[in-house]
Enzyme design. Structure first.
Site, PDB file in Angstrom:
ATOM      1  N   ARG A  37      51.071  61.862  46.004  1.00  0.00           N
ATOM      2  CA  ARG A  37      52.429  61.975  45.463  1.00  0.00           C
ATOM      3  C   ARG A  37      52.469  62.914  44.252  1.00  0.00           C
ATOM      4  O   ARG A  37      53.475  63.578  44.012  1.00  0.00           O
ATOM      5  CB  ARG A  37      52.970  60.591  45.090  1.00  0.00           C
ATOM      6  CG  ARG A  37      53.444  59.824  46.311  1.00  0.00           C
ATOM      7  CD  ARG A  37      53.939  58.454  45.947  1.00  0.00           C
ATOM      8  NE  ARG A  37      54.761  57.888  47.013  1.00  0.00           N
ATOM      9  CZ  ARG A  37      55.311  56.689  46.959  1.00  0.00           C
ATOM     10  NH1 ARG A  37      55.134  55.916  45.909  1.00  0.00           N
ATOM     11  NH2 ARG A  37      56.044  56.248  47.968  1.00  0.00           N
ATOM     12  N   LYS A 202      56.403  44.245  62.413  1.00  0.00           N
ATOM     13  CA  LYS A 202      57.674  43.554  62.624  1.00  0.00           C
ATOM     14  C   LYS A 202      58.757  44.407  63.276  1.00  0.00           C
ATOM     15  O   LYS A 202      59.008  45.529  62.853  1.00  0.00           O
ATOM     16  CB  LYS A 202      58.209  43.082  61.273  1.00  0.00           C
ATOM     17  CG  LYS A 202      57.378  42.016  60.618  1.00  0.00           C
ATOM     18  CD  LYS A 202      58.086  41.655  59.360  1.00  0.00           C
ATOM     19  CE  LYS A 202      57.387  40.622  58.531  1.00  0.00           C
ATOM     20  NZ  LYS A 202      57.973  40.648  57.173  1.00  0.00           N
ATOM     21  N   GLY A 375      59.547  53.211  52.252  1.00  0.00           N
ATOM     22  CA  GLY A 375      60.920  52.736  52.448  1.00  0.00           C
ATOM     23  C   GLY A 375      61.901  53.891  52.591  1.00  0.00           C
ATOM     24  O   GLY A 375      62.833  53.844  53.408  1.00  0.00           O
TER      25      GLY A 375
HETATM   26  C1  3PG Z   1      57.666  53.224  46.962  1.00  0.00           C
HETATM   27  O1  3PG Z   1      56.456  53.311  46.782  1.00  0.00           O
HETATM   28  O2  3PG Z   1      58.163  52.630  47.947  1.00  0.00           O
HETATM   29  C2  3PG Z   1      58.577  53.909  45.989  1.00  0.00           C
HETATM   30  O3  3PG Z   1      57.861  54.447  44.919  1.00  0.00           O
HETATM   31  C3  3PG Z   1      59.671  52.984  45.525  1.00  0.00           C
HETATM   32  O4  3PG Z   1      59.115  51.870  44.889  1.00  0.00           O
HETATM   33  P1  3PG Z   1      59.858  50.464  44.982  1.00  0.00           P
HETATM   34  O5  3PG Z   1      59.794  50.050  46.436  1.00  0.00           O
HETATM   35  O6  3PG Z   1      59.113  49.543  44.072  1.00  0.00           O
HETATM   36  O7  3PG Z   1      61.289  50.689  44.555  1.00  0.00           O
HETATM   37 MG    MG Z   2      58.662  50.475  48.518  1.00  0.00          MG
END
Ligand code: 3PG
Ligand code: MG
Length: 395
Positions: A37, A202, A375
């Protein structure tokens, strides 16, 4: 996407506040175990410092309680790692909008970088607090969002800060631009056949992705423990495999909607306990006996999936085919990774587990794009738009 980019603004002598996602994994000794990242943010960072901009970087790391006292979530190791990657001087502020940050920001020279401490150490970050946002906004002339992994969040640094900077340039960085080009643009108008490969534990995590992709792709391959819930929906026997019983009806509906578009495993590699040295056997899908659990797709399924992937022109992959961290149940994920790498397709790998699998198996350089968002990449595949991107200036 037609957003104004960091390259298009004049940054010389100006202060740029850039939101990055330096939420990197750390081991117990605070060593970064995967710095991808940070590496992926370098094009935007270099774009600013190489043109004489003063760069302030902000990010979260982990999920601290927001009291500012949780040393293990400090962003310092990420700042140190960045310093090893760039020629520019990298300074670190031990607070976010406090004395240290202000003093160091005031002294920041052209072509220098200041990394602020973890924005989630301030309770205002995740609440989207406008006062906290105003304090950050006041530090800079230009706002840049290059934090793809966090784009599905509406935290202060993602939304309230650029809102508070209305009237000043608010632009998108290289990484966010690249992620959107692959995870959204390439999928809207895909070269065909377009094959999606979905795995993981899932069905519930992937419902909206399946729903969205059913409308645009030619085939959805399903592996991972998700496949056992689909097997139940078809009246199969799954033994002690991981399933979501409350999602069986939904799996039936998805199968009905999909017609022949969903391709399920035809055989399963099972074990009699969750360990690499358990007793193993391969059974036809839907015929897992009691006392056994499915841990991976079987060899016939590997051949079937690999043949389909070989002919694809666009591939999107999210989620491993089996318990890839426990050999020999990594075989299915490996075969799929190999097939994706060998294919002549635009290949897009979702973040999180799939990115980890493709890196670990050594195929990351042989695919078109490995997302830095877990996510966020799922949200994008669900067809969602991000407020944190939408509010940026149009080109
Ligand atoms: C992740 O790693 O999914 C992102 O950096 C967002 O982090 P979070 O899910 O804790 O908001
Ligand atoms: Mg996350």
């Amino acid at each position: 996407m037609a957003k104004k980019t960091i390259d298009s603004v004049d940054v010389a002598g100006k202060t740029v506040l850039m939101r990055v996602d330096f939420n990197v994994p750390l081991d117990d000794a605070q060593h970064i175990t995967d710095d991808r990242r940070i590496r992926m943010a370098l094009p935007s960072i270099e774009s600013v410092v190489n043109r004489g901009g003063k760069l302030i970087l902000m990010s979260h790391l982990g999920r601290p309680a927001g009291k500012g006292d949780d040393a293990k979530y400090s962003l310092k190791p990420a700042a140190v790692r960045l310093g090893e990657m760039v020629k520019a001087p990298v300074h670190f502020a031990t607070d976010i909008v406090g004395e240290d940050a202000h003093a160091k920001a005031a002294k920041l020279g052209k072509g220098e970088i200041l990394v602020l401490e973890n924005v989630r150490f301030h309770s205002g970050e995740q609440k989207g607090d406008t006062q906290f946002a105003a304090a950050l906004a006041a530090m800079a002339d230009i706002y840049c969002n290059d934090a793809f992994g966090t784009c599905h969040r509406t935290d202060a640094s993602m939304v309230a800060v650029p809102e508070a900077m209305a009237g000043k340039p608010r632009v998108v960085g290289h990484l966010v631009g690249k992620e959107i080009a692959y995870l959204s643009d390439a999928i809207k108008d895909p070269a065909r056949p377009f094959v999606a490969i979905l795995g993981g534990a899932k069905v519930s995590d992937k419902i909206k992705v399946i729903d969205n992709l059913l409308d645009i792709c030619d085939t959805i391959i399903i592996g991972g423990a998700m496949a056992y819930t689909f097997s139940l929906a078809q009246g199969g026997k799954v033994g002690g495999s991981l399933v979501e019983k409350d999602k069986v009806e939904l799996a039936k509906e998805l199968l009905a909607k999909a017609g022949k578009k969903i391709l399920l495993p035809v055989d399963t590699h099972c074990g009699d306990k969750f360990s690499g040295d358990c007793n193993k056997m391969i059974v036809p899908a839907g015929e897992i006996p009691d006392g056994w659990e499915g841990y991976d797709i079987g060899p016939k399924t590997c051949d079937l999936f690999a043949a389909l992937i070989a002919g694809a022109k666009t591939v999107v992959w999210n989620g491993p085919m089996g318990v890839f961290e426990m050999p020999p149940f990594d075989e299915g994920t490996k075969r799929v990774a190999q097939a994706v790498a060998d294919s002549d397709s635009t290949s897009i790998i979702g973040g999180g587990d799939s990115a980890a699998a493709i890196e670990q198996l050594g195929f990351a350089d042989q695919v078109s794009h490995v997302s830095t968002g877990g996510g966020a990449s799922l949200s994008m595949l669900e067809g969602q738009e991000f407020l944190a991107v939408n509010l940026l200036d149009e080109a």
